[in-house]
Scaffold this active site. Structure first.
Site, PDB file in Angstrom:
ATOM      1  N   ARG A 111       0.812  -1.224   0.000  1.00 42.22           N
ATOM      2  CA  ARG A 111       0.000   0.000   0.000  1.00 42.22           C
ATOM      3  C   ARG A 111       0.838   1.264   0.000  1.00 42.22           C
ATOM      4  O   ARG A 111       0.494   2.219  -0.668  1.00 42.22           O
ATOM      5  CB  ARG A 111      -1.050  -0.032   1.121  1.00 42.22           C
ATOM      6  CG  ARG A 111      -0.649   0.487   2.425  1.00 42.22           C
ATOM      7  CD  ARG A 111      -1.345  -0.232   3.534  1.00 42.22           C
ATOM      8  NE  ARG A 111      -0.880  -1.598   3.589  1.00 42.22           N
ATOM      9  CZ  ARG A 111      -1.596  -2.653   3.288  1.00 42.22           C
ATOM     10  NH1 ARG A 111      -2.843  -2.521   2.923  1.00 42.22           N
ATOM     11  NH2 ARG A 111      -1.089  -3.854   3.354  1.00 42.22           N
ATOM     12  N   THR A 112       1.920   1.283   0.741  1.00 47.48           N
ATOM     13  CA  THR A 112       2.635   2.559   0.837  1.00 47.48           C
ATOM     14  C   THR A 112       3.241   2.938  -0.511  1.00 47.48           C
ATOM     15  O   THR A 112       3.128   4.077  -0.957  1.00 47.48           O
ATOM     16  CB  THR A 112       3.709   2.494   1.938  1.00 47.48           C
ATOM     17  OG1 THR A 112       3.077   2.090   3.148  1.00 47.48           O
ATOM     18  CG2 THR A 112       4.366   3.837   2.156  1.00 47.48           C
ATOM     19  N   LYS A 140      24.391  -5.701  -5.306  1.00 49.80           N
ATOM     20  CA  LYS A 140      25.794  -5.849  -5.750  1.00 49.80           C
ATOM     21  C   LYS A 140      26.739  -5.215  -4.746  1.00 49.80           C
ATOM     22  O   LYS A 140      27.944  -5.206  -4.944  1.00 49.80           O
ATOM     23  CB  LYS A 140      25.994  -5.166  -7.108  1.00 49.80           C
ATOM     24  CG  LYS A 140      25.145  -5.711  -8.216  1.00 49.80           C
ATOM     25  CD  LYS A 140      25.471  -4.961  -9.513  1.00 49.80           C
ATOM     26  CE  LYS A 140      24.495  -5.299 -10.619  1.00 49.80           C
ATOM     27  NZ  LYS A 140      24.566  -4.331 -11.703  1.00 49.80           N
ATOM     28  N   ARG A 145      11.866   3.547   1.428  1.00 51.30           N
ATOM     29  CA  ARG A 145      11.601   2.628   2.550  1.00 51.30           C
ATOM     30  C   ARG A 145      12.799   1.708   2.680  1.00 51.30           C
ATOM     31  O   ARG A 145      13.316   1.198   1.671  1.00 51.30           O
ATOM     32  CB  ARG A 145      10.339   1.814   2.301  1.00 51.30           C
ATOM     33  CG  ARG A 145      10.214   0.688   3.302  1.00 51.30           C
ATOM     34  CD  ARG A 145       8.875   0.032   3.286  1.00 51.30           C
ATOM     35  NE  ARG A 145       7.851   0.908   3.844  1.00 51.30           N
ATOM     36  CZ  ARG A 145       6.629   0.501   4.168  1.00 51.30           C
ATOM     37  NH1 ARG A 145       6.290  -0.763   3.971  1.00 51.30           N
ATOM     38  NH2 ARG A 145       5.752   1.334   4.659  1.00 51.30           N
ATOM     39  N   HIS A 200       7.621   6.465  10.607  1.00 52.36           N
ATOM     40  CA  HIS A 200       6.813   6.319   9.392  1.00 52.36           C
ATOM     41  C   HIS A 200       5.891   7.537   9.282  1.00 52.36           C
ATOM     42  O   HIS A 200       4.673   7.444   9.461  1.00 52.36           O
ATOM     43  CB  HIS A 200       6.008   5.020   9.489  1.00 52.36           C
ATOM     44  CG  HIS A 200       5.411   4.561   8.199  1.00 52.36           C
ATOM     45  ND1 HIS A 200       5.319   5.357   7.073  1.00 52.36           N
ATOM     46  CD2 HIS A 200       4.852   3.365   7.854  1.00 52.36           C
ATOM     47  CE1 HIS A 200       4.732   4.671   6.108  1.00 52.36           C
ATOM     48  NE2 HIS A 200       4.441   3.461   6.558  1.00 52.36           N
TER      49      HIS A 200
HETATM   50  C1  NCD Z   1       3.008  -0.302   8.279  1.00 51.34           C
HETATM   51  C2  NCD Z   1       4.505  -0.270   8.067  1.00 51.34           C
HETATM   52  O1  NCD Z   1       4.989  -0.639   7.016  1.00 51.34           O
HETATM   53  O2  NCD Z   1       5.155   0.141   9.001  1.00 51.34           O
HETATM   54  N1  NCD Z   1       2.267  -0.457   7.108  1.00 51.34           N
HETATM   55  C3  NCD Z   1       2.109   0.582   6.261  1.00 51.34           C
HETATM   56  O3  NCD Z   1       2.999   1.286   5.881  1.00 51.34           O
HETATM   57  N2  NCD Z   1       0.855   0.842   5.896  1.00 51.34           N
HETATM   58  C4  NCD Z   1       2.600  -1.239   9.335  1.00 51.34           C
HETATM   59  C5  NCD Z   1       3.012  -2.664   9.213  1.00 51.34           C
HETATM   60  O4  NCD Z   1       3.712  -3.086   8.307  1.00 51.34           O
HETATM   61  O5  NCD Z   1       2.606  -3.409  10.098  1.00 51.34           O
END
Ligand code: NCD
Length: 358
Positions: free
Chosen positions: A51-52, A80, A101, A129
């Site tokens: 989703r992110t 690498k 990320r 986050h």
């Molecule tokens: C969260 C994350 O990645 O920290 N999810 C997200 O970004 N929507 C929470 C999770 O992974 O549990």
């Protein structure tokens, strides 16, 4: 250069501006569909995400921009042995803004130190986050009408749950928040966070043994997944899995207007039998987070040359002590050098992961 490494890189006024901008985008989406024309967002995801990453990619495309993406660490140059700094110095030439990320805390800060374009932290290990928090704030404001005076239950993995850490930081801007911490001892909020807010004028932590004890007093219940990927011993994860499960029956104990949030993905911590209850707001959060990411991308591209409000990078200085947190980018990336900062309690902490230096 403006970046978003954690939520307090934005002032309260800026967060409020983003909340109203997201509201406007929701009401008049077509006004915005060319506002990032010819702008390129790079999504650089070294950790699994659905989703992110898709939310960021949807956000830029709804603004008329486009995406370049690297979502599989196994096929990237990192596999690498390329350092994160070098990867960022390369992508800097292709994109106008980067969402990153990474499984290690502080990776987004290291990226920001090597970029000439805005960096957005889309989750750095167990640390922060902030864009999830923007969506959470928007949802709470819409559903509760205010971000002040709330009792917010945080349930599940408060140790490794980065969304919870950023959410707490965000509420330092608002008045009179009680966080009710509902977690097994092993997954309780990290001590430095509890200590940092001890005696804070607007944040108060209370501890609850069970969901049943906490539920009647809550205005918001924020459920989280136990973060399996952060455990070094699988048996500990297995022992904790299923510790807290919310279902329609338990929610009878809650106030009629207590909303339930979850950053998703959920495993078994919210039963499907609760999904049709109007208090279940976790899918609204998904929609709201995308609107907030649109607002944020617009804002950062417009204000990219402004002075940062938190002087993290300026305050950070080489330190004679070392960060020994194995989950910090320092331990992973050859281009990261120990940077020290002094926290609110006067202790030297790592600028990347905020662990005490030793
Ligand atoms: C969260 C994350 O990645 O920290 N999810 C997200 O970004 N929507 C929470 C999770 O992974 O549990």
């Amino acid at each position: 250069m403006r970046h978003l490494i954690d939520i307090c890189d934005l002032s309260k006024e800026e967060i409020e501006e983003l909340l109203s901008s997201a509201q406007d985008i929701a009401v008049h989406p077509s006004y915005y569909n060319e506002s990032c024309k010819e702008k390129i967002l790079a999504t650089l995801f070294f950790e699994p995400s659905t989703r992110t990453r898709l939310s960021f990619e949807t956000a830029i495309q709804r603004l008329g921009g486009s995406v370049i993406s690297c979502d599989d660490p196994a096929t990237s140059s990192a596999s690498k042995g390329e350092s994160l700094s070098d990867t960022i110095r390369v992508i800097d030439n292709y994109a106008d803004i980067i969402a990153i990320r990474h499984p290690f805390a502080g990776a987004a800060l290291l990226a920001a130190q090597n970029a000439h374009i805005p960096i957005i932290n889309a989750g750095d290990g167990e640390h922060c986050h902030p864009t999830q928090t923007l969506g959470d704030l928007f949802t709470i404001q819409q559903e509760k009408g205010s971000l002040n005076g709330l009792n917010i239950g945080l349930c599940g993995d408060l140790l490794y749950g980065r969304t919870v850490h950023s959410l707490i930081n965000a509420f330092s801007y608002y008045e009179n928040t009680t966080f009710t911490l509902i977690a097994p001892q092993e997954l309780q909020l990290p001590k430095p966070i509890i200590e940092a807010y001890a005696g804070h004028p607007s944040i108060n932590f209370v501890f609850a043994q069970s969901l049943e004890d906490a539920l009647p007093k809550l205005d918001v219940l924020y459920m989280t997944r136990i973060q399996r990927e952060r455990f070094s011993v699988e048996a500990i994860y297995n022992a904790l899995f299923g510790y807290y499960v919310l279902d329609a029956n338990k929610m009878k104990l809650a106030k009629k207007d207590c909303i339930v949030l979850h950053p998703l993905p959920r495993l078994n911590e919210i039963a499907y039998d609760f999904d049709d209850d109007p208090r279940a707001c976790y899918f609204k959060q998904v929609k709201n987070a995308c609107l907030m990411r649109q607002a944020l991308i617009l804002y950062l591209l417009k204000h990219r040359h402004d002075r940062p409000i938190t002087p993290t990078l300026e305050k950070a200085a080489p330190h004679d002590k070392k960060c020994i947190n194995p989950h910090c980018i320092i331990s992973k990336d050859p281009s990261a050098k120990t940077l020290g900062m002094i926290n609110s309690k006067g202790h030297p902490i790592c600028a990347y992961c905020e662990h005490i230096l030793s």
